[in-house]
Design a protein around this motif. Structure first.
Motif, short mmCIF file in Angstrom:
data_model
loop_
_atom_site.label_atom_id
_atom_site.label_comp_id
_atom_site.label_asym_id
_atom_site.label_seq_id
_atom_site.Cartn_x
_atom_site.Cartn_y
_atom_site.Cartn_z
N SER A 109 0.70 -31.70 36.54
CA SER A 109 1.49 -30.52 36.88
C SER A 109 2.04 -30.73 38.28
O SER A 109 1.46 -31.44 39.10
N VAL A 110 3.17 -30.10 38.53
CA VAL A 110 3.83 -30.22 39.83
C VAL A 110 3.94 -28.82 40.42
O VAL A 110 4.46 -27.90 39.78
N LEU A 111 3.42 -28.66 41.63
CA LEU A 111 3.46 -27.38 42.32
C LEU A 111 4.27 -27.52 43.59
O LEU A 111 4.19 -28.53 44.28
N HIS A 112 5.02 -26.48 43.90
CA HIS A 112 5.77 -26.41 45.15
C HIS A 112 5.16 -25.33 46.02
O HIS A 112 4.93 -24.21 45.56
N ARG A 113 4.86 -25.67 47.27
CA ARG A 113 4.31 -24.68 48.21
C ARG A 113 5.45 -24.10 49.02
O ARG A 113 6.20 -24.83 49.66
N ASN A 114 5.56 -22.75 49.00
CA ASN A 114 6.63 -22.10 49.76
C ASN A 114 6.27 -22.08 51.25
O ASN A 114 5.25 -22.62 51.67
N ALA A 115 7.09 -21.41 52.05
CA ALA A 115 6.92 -21.41 53.51
C ALA A 115 5.58 -20.84 53.95
O ALA A 115 5.07 -21.20 55.01
N VAL A 116 4.98 -19.94 53.16
CA VAL A 116 3.68 -19.37 53.53
C VAL A 116 2.52 -20.07 52.81
O VAL A 116 1.39 -19.62 52.87
N PRO B 82 1.44 -21.80 46.25
CA PRO B 82 1.92 -22.78 45.27
C PRO B 82 2.52 -22.10 44.04
O PRO B 82 2.04 -21.05 43.61
N SER B 83 3.56 -22.71 43.50
CA SER B 83 4.10 -22.24 42.23
C SER B 83 4.53 -23.46 41.42
O SER B 83 5.04 -24.44 41.98
N PRO B 84 4.31 -23.41 40.11
CA PRO B 84 4.66 -24.56 39.26
C PRO B 84 6.17 -24.71 39.17
O PRO B 84 6.91 -23.73 39.19
N VAL B 85 6.61 -25.96 39.10
CA VAL B 85 8.03 -26.26 38.94
C VAL B 85 8.21 -27.24 37.79
O VAL B 85 7.35 -28.08 37.54
N PRO B 86 9.33 -27.12 37.07
CA PRO B 86 9.59 -28.09 36.01
C PRO B 86 9.97 -29.44 36.62
O PRO B 86 10.53 -29.50 37.71
N LYS C 21 4.41 -24.82 28.44
CA LYS C 21 4.58 -23.64 29.28
C LYS C 21 3.69 -22.54 28.72
O LYS C 21 3.74 -22.24 27.53
N GLU C 22 2.86 -21.99 29.60
CA GLU C 22 1.99 -20.87 29.23
C GLU C 22 2.10 -19.84 30.34
O GLU C 22 1.58 -20.06 31.44
N GLY C 23 2.78 -18.74 30.07
CA GLY C 23 3.01 -17.75 31.11
C GLY C 23 3.84 -18.40 32.21
O GLY C 23 4.89 -18.98 31.96
N THR C 24 3.34 -18.35 33.46
CA THR C 24 4.06 -18.96 34.57
C THR C 24 3.65 -20.42 34.79
O THR C 24 4.24 -21.10 35.62
N ALA C 25 2.64 -20.89 34.07
CA ALA C 25 2.16 -22.27 34.22
C ALA C 25 3.09 -23.24 33.50
O ALA C 25 3.61 -22.96 32.42
N ILE C 26 3.29 -24.41 34.12
CA ILE C 26 4.04 -25.51 33.51
C ILE C 26 3.21 -26.77 33.73
O ILE C 26 2.82 -27.07 34.86
N TYR C 27 2.90 -27.48 32.67
CA TYR C 27 2.18 -28.73 32.81
C TYR C 27 2.60 -29.69 31.72
O TYR C 27 3.31 -29.32 30.79
N TYR C 28 2.17 -30.92 31.86
CA TYR C 28 2.62 -32.00 31.00
C TYR C 28 1.42 -32.76 30.46
O TYR C 28 0.45 -33.01 31.19
N LEU C 29 1.48 -33.09 29.17
CA LEU C 29 0.41 -33.82 28.49
C LEU C 29 0.97 -35.10 27.90
O LEU C 29 2.08 -35.11 27.36
N GLY C 30 0.18 -36.17 27.97
CA GLY C 30 0.57 -37.43 27.35
C GLY C 30 -0.65 -38.11 26.77
O GLY C 30 -1.70 -38.14 27.40
N GLU C 31 -0.50 -38.64 25.57
CA GLU C 31 -1.60 -39.33 24.90
C GLU C 31 -1.34 -40.84 24.90
O GLU C 31 -0.20 -41.28 24.88
N PHE C 32 -2.43 -41.60 24.90
CA PHE C 32 -2.35 -43.05 24.92
C PHE C 32 -3.60 -43.64 24.29
O PHE C 32 -4.60 -42.96 24.13
N ARG C 33 -3.53 -44.92 23.96
CA ARG C 33 -4.70 -45.64 23.42
C ARG C 33 -5.50 -46.23 24.58
O ARG C 33 -4.94 -46.67 25.57
N VAL C 34 -6.83 -46.23 24.40
CA VAL C 34 -7.71 -46.83 25.40
C VAL C 34 -8.88 -47.45 24.66
O VAL C 34 -9.30 -46.95 23.61
#
Length: 142
Positions: free
Chosen positions: A62-69, A72-76, A99-112
């Motif tokens: 997930s990517v968060l941007h911190r404002n001047a104060v 943090p808020s999630p950003v696409p 996207k869930e409510g105001t949350a934005i995150y990213y998932l990726g699957e891989f073999r291990v």
């Protein structure tokens, strides 16, 4: 995101606890985690359509941007990520946005194939901002 990350952290059954980790890049923070999908609770895996297996991995970001104060808020973002194992085998990981409510995150699957250590290389692009390049390692146990 909190629901997924809490589930990921709570359901860890390996000797080494998985915790969300972050790196800072100016006003941005990138939070990430990687684990095998067998560590997910069945209901969490089902809700995100993730196959549970000791040979399947999941990376979350997930990517968060911190404002001047400092709030943090999630950003696409556009996230490109690939992983390299100890044998230098390369795998591109397709990330999907959740996207869930105001949350934005990213998932990726891989073999291990545990035991192994993967090196993840990520490129994160937030519109109108310089590209973020980052790497992290994750050890996977049997």
């Amino acid at each position: 995101m909190k629901r997924l990350l809490a589930a990921l952290c709570l359901c860890s059954i390996t000797a080494v606890a998985h915790a969300e980790i972050s790196q800072k890049f100016g006003a941005y923070e990138v939070h990430y985690n990687a684990l095998t999908t067998d560590e997910l609770l069945p209901e969490v895996a089902r809700s995100y359509k993730i196959e549970r297996s000791k040979t399947r991995g999941l990376v979350t970001m997930s990517v968060l941007h911190r404002n001047a104060v400092g709030q943090p808020s999630p950003v696409p973002a556009k996230i490109s990520i690939y992983a390299t194992n100890l044998s230098q085998q390369l795998a591109n990981i397709e990330m999907r946005e959740i996207k869930e409510g105001t949350a934005i995150y990213y998932l990726g699957e891989f073999r291990v194939a545990p035991p192994d250590t993967l090196r993840f290389n990520a490129t994160i692009e937030v519109p109108g901002e310089p590209r973020i390049e980052m790497t992290f390692n994750q050890k996977f146990y049997k």
